[in-house]
Design an enzyme around this catalytic site. Sequence first.
Site, PDB file in Angstrom:
ATOM      1  N   ASN A 118       8.481 -15.019  -7.545  1.00 10.55           N
ATOM      2  CA  ASN A 118       8.581 -14.080  -6.424  1.00 10.55           C
ATOM      3  C   ASN A 118       8.670 -14.835  -5.107  1.00 10.55           C
ATOM      4  O   ASN A 118       8.633 -16.072  -5.095  1.00 10.55           O
ATOM      5  CB  ASN A 118       7.386 -13.107  -6.443  1.00 10.55           C
ATOM      6  CG  ASN A 118       6.073 -13.861  -6.380  1.00 10.55           C
ATOM      7  OD1 ASN A 118       5.778 -14.541  -5.400  1.00 10.55           O
ATOM      8  ND2 ASN A 118       5.284 -13.770  -7.440  1.00 10.55           N
TER       9      ASN A 118
ATOM     10  N   PHE B 179      -6.284  -9.786  -2.463  1.00  7.30           N
ATOM     11  CA  PHE B 179      -5.239  -9.360  -1.540  1.00  7.30           C
ATOM     12  C   PHE B 179      -4.486  -8.202  -2.182  1.00  7.30           C
ATOM     13  O   PHE B 179      -4.393  -8.122  -3.399  1.00  7.30           O
ATOM     14  CB  PHE B 179      -4.263 -10.519  -1.264  1.00  7.30           C
ATOM     15  CG  PHE B 179      -4.677 -11.360  -0.088  1.00  7.30           C
ATOM     16  CD1 PHE B 179      -5.756 -12.219  -0.193  1.00  7.30           C
ATOM     17  CD2 PHE B 179      -4.000 -11.269   1.124  1.00  7.30           C
ATOM     18  CE1 PHE B 179      -6.163 -12.986   0.890  1.00  7.30           C
ATOM     19  CE2 PHE B 179      -4.399 -12.029   2.219  1.00  7.30           C
ATOM     20  CZ  PHE B 179      -5.475 -12.887   2.103  1.00  7.30           C
TER      21      PHE B 179
ATOM     22  N   LYS C 208      -7.616  -0.639  -5.709  1.00 10.48           N
ATOM     23  CA  LYS C 208      -7.695  -2.015  -6.233  1.00 10.48           C
ATOM     24  C   LYS C 208      -9.098  -2.587  -6.092  1.00 10.48           C
ATOM     25  O   LYS C 208      -9.555  -3.339  -6.956  1.00 10.48           O
ATOM     26  CB  LYS C 208      -6.709  -2.913  -5.469  1.00 10.48           C
ATOM     27  CG  LYS C 208      -5.506  -3.275  -6.318  1.00 10.48           C
ATOM     28  CD  LYS C 208      -4.419  -3.969  -5.552  1.00 10.48           C
ATOM     29  CE  LYS C 208      -3.064  -3.435  -6.017  1.00 10.48           C
ATOM     30  NZ  LYS C 208      -1.939  -4.031  -5.324  1.00 10.48           N
TER      31      LYS C 208
HETATM   32  N1  CTP Z   1      -3.911 -10.991  -8.996  1.00 11.36           N
HETATM   33  C1  CTP Z   1      -4.379 -11.922  -9.914  1.00 11.36           C
HETATM   34  N2  CTP Z   1      -3.785 -12.014 -11.146  1.00 11.36           N
HETATM   35  C2  CTP Z   1      -2.762 -11.218 -11.484  1.00 11.36           C
HETATM   36  C3  CTP Z   1      -2.272 -10.261 -10.552  1.00 11.36           C
HETATM   37  C4  CTP Z   1      -2.878 -10.177  -9.320  1.00 11.36           C
HETATM   38  O1  CTP Z   1      -5.301 -12.669  -9.611  1.00 11.36           O
HETATM   39  N3  CTP Z   1      -2.208 -11.340 -12.663  1.00 11.36           N
HETATM   40  C5  CTP Z   1      -4.584 -10.858  -7.699  1.00 11.36           C
HETATM   41  C6  CTP Z   1      -3.759 -11.261  -6.512  1.00 11.36           C
HETATM   42  O2  CTP Z   1      -3.966 -12.613  -6.184  1.00 11.36           O
HETATM   43  C7  CTP Z   1      -4.295 -10.338  -5.415  1.00 11.36           C
HETATM   44  C8  CTP Z   1      -4.681  -9.092  -6.155  1.00 11.36           C
HETATM   45  O3  CTP Z   1      -4.845  -9.501  -7.519  1.00 11.36           O
HETATM   46  O4  CTP Z   1      -5.465 -10.845  -4.842  1.00 11.36           O
HETATM   47  C9  CTP Z   1      -3.727  -7.962  -6.070  1.00 11.36           C
HETATM   48  O5  CTP Z   1      -2.479  -8.289  -6.552  1.00 11.36           O
HETATM   49  P1  CTP Z   1      -1.244  -7.240  -6.556  1.00 11.36           P
HETATM   50  O6  CTP Z   1      -0.089  -7.935  -7.169  1.00 11.36           O
HETATM   51  O7  CTP Z   1      -1.068  -6.693  -5.200  1.00 11.36           O
HETATM   52  O8  CTP Z   1      -1.807  -6.120  -7.457  1.00 11.36           O
HETATM   53  P2  CTP Z   1      -1.524  -5.773  -8.932  1.00 11.36           P
HETATM   54  O9  CTP Z   1      -2.789  -5.848  -9.685  1.00 11.36           O
HETATM   55  O10 CTP Z   1      -0.379  -6.556  -9.463  1.00 11.36           O
HETATM   56  O11 CTP Z   1      -1.155  -4.237  -8.835  1.00 11.36           O
HETATM   57  P3  CTP Z   1       0.253  -3.531  -8.554  1.00 11.36           P
HETATM   58  O12 CTP Z   1       1.302  -4.375  -9.201  1.00 11.36           O
HETATM   59  O13 CTP Z   1       0.056  -2.221  -9.161  1.00 11.36           O
HETATM   60  O14 CTP Z   1       0.396  -3.438  -7.076  1.00 11.36           O
END
Ligand code: CTP
Length: 395
Positions: free
Chosen positions: A208, A323, A337
């Site tokens: 990404n 985040f 979240k």
């Molecule tokens: N995060 C993590 N491990 C993952 C996905 C996310 O540690 N596999 C952490 C990110 O570093 C961030 C938080 O979770 O602090 C939120 O990530 P985000 O991508 O915004 O949320 P998702 O859980 O992926 O939810 P969605 O895709 O529904 O927005």
Amino acid sequence: MSKSVLLIIGGGIAAYKSLELIRLLKGRGIGVRAIMTKAAEEFVTPLSVASLSGEKVHSALFNLTDEVEMGHIELSRSADLVVVVPATADLMAKMAQGLASDLASTTLLATDKPVLIAPAMNVRMWLHAATRRNLATLKSDGIQVVGPNEGDMACGEFGPGRMAEPVEILNAIENLLSAAVKPLAGRKILITAGPTREPIDPVRYISNHSSGKQGYAIAEAAARMGADVTLVSGPVSLPKPFGVKVLDVQTADDMLAACEKALPVDVAIFAAAVADWKMAKPAAEKIKKSKPGETPSLSFVENPDILKTIATGNMRPQMVVGFAAETENVIDYAKIKLGKKSCDLIIANDVSEGVFGTNRNAVHLVSKSGVESWPEMSKAEVASRLLAHIAGLLK
Ligand code: CTP
């Protein structure tokens, strides 16, 4: 009170970078007085240095006018920090030996202020036993060192010896100048940053747009405030923050393993943009185009949620910060979240309008006690304010 540095410019090709450093320091409101060695004047002119620093440049040890205006002993103590840029092999040898053969070396021997050096030299010179010895001596004398980096060198060779970039030196300087204020001293902090990269086959991957800038700024600010920082970083093109232990990883699985290894910590801040999915079975060999018009069907499985795993694990840090990058209903999604991922605090931001890769951010702090919205500011300011906030909560 505004801070100042005494810059000692050594005679090496990297001396030109000292001009950019002066510009950066002045931009931060840090005063700069400069001393140039004779050899340095072969690479940059005293006039350029004087114009950028707005101060007279000193070079000769026995200059009656200088001695009347400001003796060399006084000069050596006039600043909060002495910085040698570039620290050539010759200057490092002089410092290690305690020689006082010109104004630069005399000042370095006479100073009672902390000293930071940014070495730069040919890779063979850097790896030479004499330089290794001198470096060890300087470190045991309490001299701080930033760089050198590995890379292409002006002399055409490749390897360690390339001077740290001006922004890296600036970070090190700011870190040392703020040494007195250490609200996070004695705290261990784990930070994740950047994207992850999930292989499809040996040459392709999914990832990404995360630049890692916000996470790196947080790591840098945490180190400046005295924390013992481990930064688990996905692939980014950013300089390593000064005073931070960096663990480089590629995939979400690697990132989770590196985070678990870093435990126990007092605070964990998850700023990485972890890829949500990985290939169920990455191909061992490059996927070839078979028939025209035929496309491969890729099947994905979910990656581990690093934040959730650590926030619900038996070594849960005292404070867990996540985040939330959202494109709509920013605060509502962040609130969900917060609970779903067992966080103490969620830093929510709207990524619909180009936050990725930029230097600015507008965030909302979402916790059980409510929502606090901050105006748009630089990622460095977000980092400093966030850590000051965390330091307050830890007390
Ligand atoms: N995060 C993590 N491990 C993952 C996905 C996310 O540690 N596999 C952490 C990110 O570093 C961030 C938080 O979770 O602090 C939120 O990530 P985000 O991508 O915004 O949320 P998702 O859980 O992926 O939810 P969605 O895709 O529904 O927005």
